[in-house]
Design a protein around this motif. Structure first.
Motif, mmCIF file in Angstrom:
data_model
loop_
_atom_site.group_PDB
_atom_site.id
_atom_site.type_symbol
_atom_site.label_atom_id
_atom_site.label_comp_id
_atom_site.label_asym_id
_atom_site.label_seq_id
_atom_site.Cartn_x
_atom_site.Cartn_y
_atom_site.Cartn_z
ATOM 1 N N LEU A 104 0.841 -1.202 0.000
ATOM 2 C CA LEU A 104 0.000 0.000 0.000
ATOM 3 C C LEU A 104 0.875 1.252 0.000
ATOM 4 O O LEU A 104 0.617 2.204 -0.745
ATOM 5 C CB LEU A 104 -0.914 -0.021 1.218
ATOM 6 N N SER A 105 1.910 1.257 0.819
ATOM 7 C CA SER A 105 2.808 2.412 0.883
ATOM 8 C C SER A 105 3.450 2.685 -0.472
ATOM 9 O O SER A 105 3.536 3.842 -0.908
ATOM 10 C CB SER A 105 3.884 2.166 1.941
ATOM 11 N N HIS A 106 3.882 1.644 -1.156
ATOM 12 C CA HIS A 106 4.550 1.844 -2.449
ATOM 13 C C HIS A 106 3.575 2.367 -3.500
ATOM 14 O O HIS A 106 3.943 3.205 -4.327
ATOM 15 C CB HIS A 106 5.189 0.539 -2.909
ATOM 16 N N ILE A 107 2.341 1.894 -3.482
ATOM 17 C CA ILE A 107 1.337 2.423 -4.407
ATOM 18 C C ILE A 107 1.132 3.915 -4.169
ATOM 19 O O ILE A 107 1.084 4.724 -5.113
ATOM 20 C CB ILE A 107 0.007 1.657 -4.244
ATOM 21 N N LEU A 108 1.027 4.316 -2.905
ATOM 22 C CA LEU A 108 0.829 5.725 -2.574
ATOM 23 C C LEU A 108 2.035 6.571 -2.976
ATOM 24 O O LEU A 108 1.880 7.672 -3.516
ATOM 25 C CB LEU A 108 0.564 5.873 -1.078
ATOM 26 N N ASP A 119 4.853 15.816 -14.575
ATOM 27 C CA ASP A 119 3.855 16.433 -15.450
ATOM 28 C C ASP A 119 2.849 15.373 -15.917
ATOM 29 O O ASP A 119 2.787 15.031 -17.100
ATOM 30 C CB ASP A 119 4.547 17.091 -16.641
ATOM 31 N N ILE A 120 2.083 14.869 -14.960
ATOM 32 C CA ILE A 120 1.070 13.848 -15.222
ATOM 33 C C ILE A 120 -0.233 14.335 -14.615
ATOM 34 O O ILE A 120 -0.242 14.801 -13.472
ATOM 35 C CB ILE A 120 1.479 12.494 -14.607
ATOM 36 N N PRO A 121 -1.351 14.269 -15.341
ATOM 37 C CA PRO A 121 -2.621 14.750 -14.783
ATOM 38 C C PRO A 121 -2.940 14.074 -13.450
ATOM 39 O O PRO A 121 -2.808 12.860 -13.305
ATOM 40 C CB PRO A 121 -3.644 14.373 -15.856
ATOM 41 N N ASP A 122 -3.357 14.883 -12.486
ATOM 42 C CA ASP A 122 -3.662 14.345 -11.163
ATOM 43 C C ASP A 122 -4.720 13.246 -11.225
ATOM 44 O O ASP A 122 -4.611 12.221 -10.543
ATOM 45 C CB ASP A 122 -4.161 15.465 -10.243
ATOM 46 N N SER A 123 -5.732 13.469 -12.049
ATOM 47 C CA SER A 123 -6.832 12.498 -12.112
ATOM 48 C C SER A 123 -6.343 11.142 -12.601
ATOM 49 O O SER A 123 -6.776 10.093 -12.091
ATOM 50 C CB SER A 123 -7.944 13.017 -13.031
ATOM 51 N N ALA A 124 -5.438 11.154 -13.573
ATOM 52 C CA ALA A 124 -4.910 9.888 -14.081
ATOM 53 C C ALA A 124 -4.086 9.183 -13.018
ATOM 54 O O ALA A 124 -4.193 7.964 -12.837
ATOM 55 C CB ALA A 124 -4.052 10.147 -15.322
ATOM 56 N N ALA A 125 -3.261 9.938 -12.296
ATOM 57 C CA ALA A 125 -2.443 9.337 -11.246
ATOM 58 C C ALA A 125 -3.320 8.727 -10.154
ATOM 59 O O ALA A 125 -3.053 7.620 -9.670
ATOM 60 C CB ALA A 125 -1.502 10.380 -10.652
ATOM 61 N N VAL A 126 -4.366 9.428 -9.777
ATOM 62 C CA VAL A 126 -5.258 8.917 -8.727
ATOM 63 C C VAL A 126 -6.008 7.680 -9.202
ATOM 64 O O VAL A 126 -6.033 6.644 -8.526
ATOM 65 C CB VAL A 126 -6.263 10.008 -8.297
ATOM 66 N N ASP A 127 -6.623 7.768 -10.362
ATOM 67 C CA ASP A 127 -7.449 6.656 -10.845
ATOM 68 C C ASP A 127 -6.635 5.385 -11.065
ATOM 69 O O ASP A 127 -7.089 4.283 -10.731
ATOM 70 C CB ASP A 127 -8.150 7.063 -12.148
ATOM 71 N N LEU A 128 -5.442 5.532 -11.608
ATOM 72 C CA LEU A 128 -4.605 4.355 -11.828
ATOM 73 C C LEU A 128 -4.144 3.753 -10.505
ATOM 74 O O LEU A 128 -4.056 2.530 -10.366
ATOM 75 C CB LEU A 128 -3.404 4.714 -12.694
ATOM 76 N N ALA A 129 -3.856 4.602 -9.532
ATOM 77 C CA ALA A 129 -3.460 4.092 -8.220
ATOM 78 C C ALA A 129 -4.603 3.326 -7.560
ATOM 79 O O ALA A 129 -4.390 2.270 -6.946
ATOM 80 C CB ALA A 129 -3.008 5.241 -7.329
ATOM 81 N N VAL A 130 -5.827 3.825 -7.689
ATOM 82 C CA VAL A 130 -6.978 3.129 -7.106
ATOM 83 C C VAL A 130 -7.193 1.796 -7.817
ATOM 84 O O VAL A 130 -7.453 0.761 -7.175
ATOM 85 C CB VAL A 130 -8.247 4.008 -7.201
ATOM 86 N N LEU A 145 -9.182 4.515 0.704
ATOM 87 C CA LEU A 145 -8.112 5.292 1.342
ATOM 88 C C LEU A 145 -7.181 5.888 0.288
ATOM 89 O O LEU A 145 -6.820 7.069 0.365
ATOM 90 C CB LEU A 145 -7.336 4.405 2.307
ATOM 91 N N VAL A 146 -6.787 5.077 -0.680
ATOM 92 C CA VAL A 146 -5.903 5.563 -1.744
ATOM 93 C C VAL A 146 -6.543 6.730 -2.477
ATOM 94 O O VAL A 146 -5.906 7.764 -2.718
ATOM 95 C CB VAL A 146 -5.562 4.419 -2.721
ATOM 96 N N ASN A 147 -7.802 6.593 -2.809
ATOM 97 C CA ASN A 147 -8.527 7.646 -3.503
ATOM 98 C C ASN A 147 -8.557 8.930 -2.678
ATOM 99 O O ASN A 147 -8.243 10.024 -3.169
ATOM 100 C CB ASN A 147 -9.949 7.179 -3.803
ATOM 101 N N GLY A 148 -8.906 8.802 -1.391
ATOM 102 C CA GLY A 148 -9.026 9.980 -0.548
ATOM 103 C C GLY A 148 -7.707 10.678 -0.293
ATOM 104 O O GLY A 148 -7.609 11.913 -0.387
ATOM 105 N N VAL A 149 -6.671 9.917 0.010
ATOM 106 C CA VAL A 149 -5.364 10.509 0.293
ATOM 107 C C VAL A 149 -4.804 11.229 -0.924
ATOM 108 O O VAL A 149 -4.326 12.370 -0.832
ATOM 109 C CB VAL A 149 -4.378 9.428 0.777
ATOM 110 N N LEU A 150 -4.868 10.592 -2.068
ATOM 111 C CA LEU A 150 -4.258 11.172 -3.255
ATOM 112 C C LEU A 150 -5.032 12.395 -3.758
ATOM 113 O O LEU A 150 -4.425 13.373 -4.227
ATOM 114 C CB LEU A 150 -4.132 10.120 -4.353
ATOM 115 N N ARG A 151 -6.343 12.353 -3.679
ATOM 116 C CA ARG A 151 -7.114 13.542 -4.078
ATOM 117 C C ARG A 151 -6.845 14.707 -3.130
ATOM 118 O O ARG A 151 -6.785 15.864 -3.550
ATOM 119 C CB ARG A 151 -8.601 13.201 -4.142
ATOM 120 N N ALA A 152 -6.671 14.394 -1.846
ATOM 121 C CA ALA A 152 -6.331 15.452 -0.892
ATOM 122 C C ALA A 152 -4.955 16.037 -1.201
ATOM 123 O O ALA A 152 -4.762 17.256 -1.125
ATOM 124 C CB ALA A 152 -6.362 14.891 0.526
ATOM 125 N N LEU A 153 -4.004 15.188 -1.552
ATOM 126 C CA LEU A 153 -2.689 15.685 -1.938
ATOM 127 C C LEU A 153 -2.775 16.603 -3.155
ATOM 128 O O LEU A 153 -2.121 17.652 -3.204
ATOM 129 C CB LEU A 153 -1.758 14.510 -2.259
#
Length: 461
Positions: A104-108, A119-130, A145-153
């Motif tokens: 989980l830590s490495h995915i985050l 220079d990668i769209p935030d939405s793409a980074a979040v969705d792929l991580a989820v 959790l992954v979705n919430g943390v990354l969108r907050a970042l």
């Protein structure tokens, strides 16, 4: 119910991630980056080894060239800013991640590196991580959790990132502590700040550095090295590559060979020689060079490099401790295997894959190799010992121990004015020490050099 199932981010989740799928564009890259990050952090495997085109990790080699480049960019960024990323992730959690939640830590971290620095769209980074998290049984329950943390970042990064960069230093505690002990708080902080900046590319040229600086878009350093902040093309496509006019070599790495002085016509051994930058320097200076290394595969690379440059040397595959030349050499250069802590700008995995125990072990190896190097030079000959470590245990401390316990050899102090550009790096003891915080050229991206130690010894007649 296990308590770790209740982990959640402080900020409310927003947006609906796309469903996971093995064929989603970009997902293989993120999975590979997380897998390799695990190998680096959890198993202390080197980034270069994992991403070697021929012998690297199978998951990496299965990618095309463009995706491989993205994996390396993500990993170098995640490692270069590991502490900053960790602290920003922690800010978005009510409690720390479970101690065993490595996947989980490495995915985050992989996703956060993209959101915060690339220079990668935030939405793409979040969705792929989820999608990645949901597709892995170890992390499937943490998709929210992954979705919430990354969108907050992503929402807070413009303010939070500069603040965190100012408040942290991106290095493990052991590494920072050893830097402070060796260089003091101020210099250690400057070195760690330099490690956050990607290193420029340096070239040793065979002749006319001003000409080649103009042709490849660089500047000439006081040492004669040509430096390019940003390459206009891959190295093999630059002018002069096919003609063997130059080779890539950090400015600091080019200094030890010059400490041997005039080697024209001399028999010189380059020990632990691969990949051959110093061999090329010595041959270009007119020496008759024997290049010795224990690795046949690395020597093959050295031979290819010399072939491109149109240079010749005797190449010997041998264990240095067992190597027996027909007669002693006039001079010996030993660039010894070390912790490589001076190359963190180029290899940000080093502080995370090495330990203090590794440094002590490598220092013992270097001590033995230096003893052998002295045996291989004729009485009245010179030995230059060098390595790309910042740690005194592999440099200053090792040297004093060697001199105190070895008969028939003395320090041959390096003197001011011996070679162009080296005076700022000569110590009061007559040795050479460089760090990434030196060679200020006006901007962090253009400044600095690898951390190197070098000492010159004289074998008494």
């Amino acid at each position: 119910m296990r308590p770790d199932l209740h982990l959640h981010s402080r900020k409310p989740q927003s947006g609906k991630p796309k469903e996971s799928g093995e064929q989603r564009p970009g997902l293989a890259v993120r999975k590979t980056a997380a897998r390799l990050l695990s190998a680096i952090i959890d198993a202390h495997t080197s980034l270069d080894g994992l991403t070697d085109a021929a012998g690297g990790h199978p998951q990496y080699r299965a990618l095309d060239v463009r995706d491989r480049a993205l994996v390396r960019a993500v990993l170098t960024t995640a490692l270069r800013f590991r502490v900053t990323i960790e602290k920003l992730i922690e800010r978005e959690l009510d409690r720390p991640l479970p101690g065993n939640a490595h996947a989980l830590s490495h995915i985050l971290h992989v996703a956060a590196a993209q959101i915060l620095f690339l220079d990668i769209p935030d939405s793409a980074a979040v969705d792929l991580a989820v999608s990645h998290a949901k597709g892995d049984p170890r992390t499937a329950r943490f998709g929210g959790l992954v979705n919430g943390v990354l969108r907050a970042l992503a929402r807070s990064k413009d303010k939070a990132l500069p603040e965190m960069l100012a408040a942290t230093e991106d290095a493990p505690d052991w590494f920072r502590e050893r830097l402070v002990a060796a260089y003091g708080e101020e210099n250690a902080a400057a070195i760690l700040a330099a490690h956050r900046v990607e290193a420029p590319t340096d070239f040793t040229v065979r002749a006319d550095p001003e000409k080649w600086a103009r042709r490849i878009g660089g500047i000439v350093l006081p040492t004669g090295t040509v430096r390019v902040e940003r390459l206009a093309a891959p190295v093999p496509e630059l002018p002069g590559y096919g003609d063997g006019a130059w080779w890539v070599q950090d400015a600091a790495a080019s200094l030890p060979a010059r400490l041997l002085g005039d080697v024209s016509g001399a028999r010189v051994a380059d020990l632990c020689a691969a990949p051959g930058g110093k061999t090329a320097q010595l041959v270009s200076a007119g020496a008759r060079v024997t290049a010795v290394d224990i690795s046949s595969s690395r020597l093959k690379r050295l031979a290819v490099n010399l072939g491109r440059l149109g240079l010749e040397a005797q190449i010997v595959t041998a264990d240095l401790m067992k190597y027996e030349p027909a007669r002693p050499f006039d001079a010996v250069l030993l660039d010894a295997p070390c912790s490589s802590t001076g190359t963190v700008r180029r290899h940000p995995d080093v502080p995370w894959t090495k330990t203090p125990a590794d440094i002590e072990k490598l220092a013992e190896v270097q001590f033995r190799l230096l003893g052998r190097a002295v045996e291989l030079v004729r009485p009245g000959g010179r030995v230059v010992f060098s390595n790309c470590s910042l740690d005194p245990a592999e440099g200053e401390v090792l040297l004093e121990r060697f001199l105190a316990g070895t008969e028939g050899v003395r320090l041959d102090p390096i003197r001011l004015g011996e070679a162009a550009g080296i005076d700022p790096f000569i110590t009061a003891r007559g040795t050479l020490r460089t760090t990434p915080a030196e060679l200020d050229l006006g901007t962090p991206a253009l400044s600095g050099m690898d951390g190197f130690f070098a000492a010159r010894l004289f074998r008494l007649p």
